[in-house]
Design an enzyme around this catalytic site. Structure first.
Site, PDB file in Angstrom:
ATOM      1  N   LYS A  62       0.841  -1.204   0.000  1.00  0.00           N
ATOM      2  CA  LYS A  62       0.000   0.000   0.000  1.00  0.00           C
ATOM      3  C   LYS A  62       0.878   1.257   0.000  1.00  0.00           C
ATOM      4  CE  LYS A  62      -0.364  -0.322   5.030  1.00  0.00           C
ATOM      5  NZ  LYS A  62      -1.195  -0.788   6.141  1.00  0.00           N
ATOM      6  N   ARG A 159     -11.107   0.256  14.283  1.00  0.00           N
ATOM      7  CA  ARG A 159     -10.957   0.975  13.016  1.00  0.00           C
ATOM      8  C   ARG A 159     -12.018   0.482  12.034  1.00  0.00           C
ATOM      9  NH1 ARG A 159      -5.079   1.122  10.120  1.00  0.00           N
ATOM     10  NH2 ARG A 159      -5.556  -1.061   9.678  1.00  0.00           N
ATOM     11  N   HIS A 189      -6.748  -6.992  12.832  1.00  0.00           N
ATOM     12  CA  HIS A 189      -5.502  -6.211  12.820  1.00  0.00           C
ATOM     13  C   HIS A 189      -5.131  -5.809  14.243  1.00  0.00           C
ATOM     14  CE1 HIS A 189      -2.315  -3.894  11.102  1.00  0.00           C
ATOM     15  NE2 HIS A 189      -2.821  -2.732  11.424  1.00  0.00           N
ATOM     16  N   ARG A 245       0.851 -10.788   7.086  1.00  0.00           N
ATOM     17  CA  ARG A 245       0.925  -9.584   6.254  1.00  0.00           C
ATOM     18  C   ARG A 245       2.206  -8.794   6.552  1.00  0.00           C
ATOM     19  NH1 ARG A 245      -4.384  -9.468   8.701  1.00  0.00           N
ATOM     20  NH2 ARG A 245      -3.751  -7.611   9.856  1.00  0.00           N
ATOM     21  N   TYR A 290      15.755  30.420   6.644  1.00  0.00           N
ATOM     22  CA  TYR A 290      14.588  31.191   7.105  1.00  0.00           C
ATOM     23  C   TYR A 290      14.584  31.383   8.618  1.00  0.00           C
ATOM     24  CZ  TYR A 290      12.366  30.351   2.538  1.00  0.00           C
ATOM     25  OH  TYR A 290      12.070  30.303   1.204  1.00  0.00           O
ATOM     26  N   CYS A 337      14.301  24.077   3.966  1.00  0.00           N
ATOM     27  CA  CYS A 337      13.380  24.826   3.104  1.00  0.00           C
ATOM     28  C   CYS A 337      12.559  23.844   2.268  1.00  0.00           C
ATOM     29  CB  CYS A 337      14.152  25.764   2.180  1.00  0.00           C
ATOM     30  SG  CYS A 337      15.431  26.739   2.990  1.00  0.00           S
ATOM     31  N   ASP A 339      12.812  23.296  -0.955  1.00  0.00           N
ATOM     32  CA  ASP A 339      13.584  22.638  -2.008  1.00  0.00           C
ATOM     33  C   ASP A 339      15.072  22.534  -1.733  1.00  0.00           C
ATOM     34  OD1 ASP A 339      11.114  23.154  -3.536  1.00  0.00           O
ATOM     35  OD2 ASP A 339      11.872  25.213  -3.489  1.00  0.00           O
TER      36      ASP A 339
END
Ligand SMILES: *Cc1c(COP(=O)(O)O)cnc(C)c1O
Length: 416
Positions: A62, A159, A189, A245, A290, A337, A339
């Protein structure tokens, strides 16, 4: 050499680049995640050795294989798994589109409008309400098919799943009597299997076993029973029933520090690598990034790295994390930051534009694990890998050779 072009710089600093990885380095010059499929296979082997022979592994892929890329991971683990598990209908269909033929179970609830498509593609949804069961039944009957599903039982996670009590047994009986559908599996689960103290998990397991017994008394026998996640695969053998699992452990991480790591050796599959873009000297008193949260106390040499939270690198590592350059730890200075970020390379020699930076993974003797990032930033290792963004291409290695790449910028919009 005063004004050589980019090619010249690259050649000049080749010694700093990863040996034997020229192919990757030519294609990806900013950041990339390297996925070691041999590590993934090693992890499957390792888990298999710790399981009883009748327990079959299910590959949980997933969230795009916990950020590693679901299709290449699914292919790599195919010889080891009985089935795959994903969270959404789209994820399941993606596996089918790529020719994955083994059973696929969707662990999360799917809207009933998708049931028909799931049944057509022999993808199993989870069912735990009468409404879901009726909708699946109607879709299957209209297709003239039998739709297999897994019954979800809530034994303490609160859940999804039907109640592990008397009313749950009645509901399961009603669901199983509907036409065109077949409960091929039943699962629950665990909420706390990754804790050292397994009291709560054993209570969940007992509730699950009791529920199955009650169903069998009513004449309902479901062939495949499962409740194990990575934690139980590692250190709760009594929970490993027909299927187990395997999620986080597939990718080479332990669910927590509390599990018995020695039982199942694992190798991390993901490395995150980048290249220095710029190196400079700064004087004492200079602020970095920053908000000026870092101020140089002495003259320093700092490097700019072209990776930020826009790539999924956690911003909460601002002023707390490290990267590896030339096998040494370079602390992150000030804020990460979107990027880019800056690191201290004062004590590290041989750092230039293009020098390799390891944000996750090994560099010479040292290694930074995803779990280290989680610890430094008070984050969660599962979340960190899931969040490695679409701007980060994935490069798949087998036997140290590139066997595939995944770029998220391949989309096209022919209509406009
Ligand atoms: C995600 C998930 C798993 C895998 O858990 P790990 O801790 O990653 O092994 C197993 N079962 C269900 C229902 C899940 O949602």
């Amino acid at each position: 050499m005063a004004c050589c072009g980019a090619e010249g710089i690259r050649r000049q600093t080749d010694g700093n680049r990863m040996k034997g990885q020229d192919e990757i380095v030519k294609k990806y010059t900013r950041v990339f995640a390297e996925i070691d499929l041999d590590a993934v296979v090693f992890n499957m082997e390792s888990m298999k050795k710790n399981l009883a022979p009748q327990t079959r592994l299910v590959g949980v892929v997933k969230a795009d294989g916990y950020g590693h890329g679901c299709v290449p991971v699914a292919r790599a683990i195919d010889p080891y798994v009985e089935a795959y598990a994903v969270a959404t209908a789209k994820e399941a269909l993606q596996l089918r589109r790529h020719g994955i033929g083994k059973p696929v179970l969707v662990l999360g609830p799917v809207h009933k409008s998708h049931y028909r498509e799931l049944a057509e593609n022999e993808i199993m949804p989870v069912i735990f309400t009468l409404e879901q069961a009726k909708a699946l039944s109607a879709a299957a009957v209209s297709l003239g098919k039998t739709a297999a599903f897994h019954l979800a039982v809530d034994t303490g996670m609160s859940r999804i799943g039907l109640d592990a009590e008397e009313n749950g047994v009645c509901l399961a009986t009603e669901i199983c009597a509907l036409p065109g559908i077949c409960a091929e599996g039943i699962f629950t689960h665990f909420a706390r299997a990754d804790e050292a103290d397994k009291t709560w998990t054993r209570a969940q397991l007992a509730r699950f076993l009791h529920f199955i017994e009650e169903l069998e008394i009513k004449g309902i026998k479901i062939p495949v029973k499962h409740c194990a996640n990575s934690a139980s695969i590692i250190d709760l053998p009594e929970a490993n029933m027909d299927w187990a699992r395997a999620g986080i452990s597939t990718y080479g991480m332990y669910p927590s520090d509390e599990v018995e790591k020695g039982f199942v050796p694992l190798r991390p599959a993901m490395s995150l690598k980048s290249f220095v873009t710029y190196v400079k000297e700064i004087e004492a008193g200079r602020q970095v990034s920053y908000g000026g949260t870092f101020v140089a106390k002495t003259p320093m040499r700092i490097a700019t790295i072209p990776v930020g939270y826009g790539d999924g690198y956690p911003r909460n590592l601002s002023g707390r994390g490290y990267v590896l350059i030339q096998g040494k730890r370079a602390p992150i200075l000030g804020r990460v930051c979107m990027d880019q970020m800056m690191v201290d390379v004062t004590g590290i020699s041989g750092v230039d534009a293009d020098t390799v930076v390891t944000l996750i993974g090994k560099d010479n003797e040292d290694e930074i694990r995803v779990e280290d990032l989680a610890k430094w930033g008070k984050g969660f290792h599962y979340e960190i890998v899931c969040n490695i963004g679409k701007r980060v291409p994935r490069v798949y290695l087998r036997d140290k050779k590139i066997v595939g790449t995944k770029d998220y910028f391949g989309d096209t919009y022919p209509e406009f």
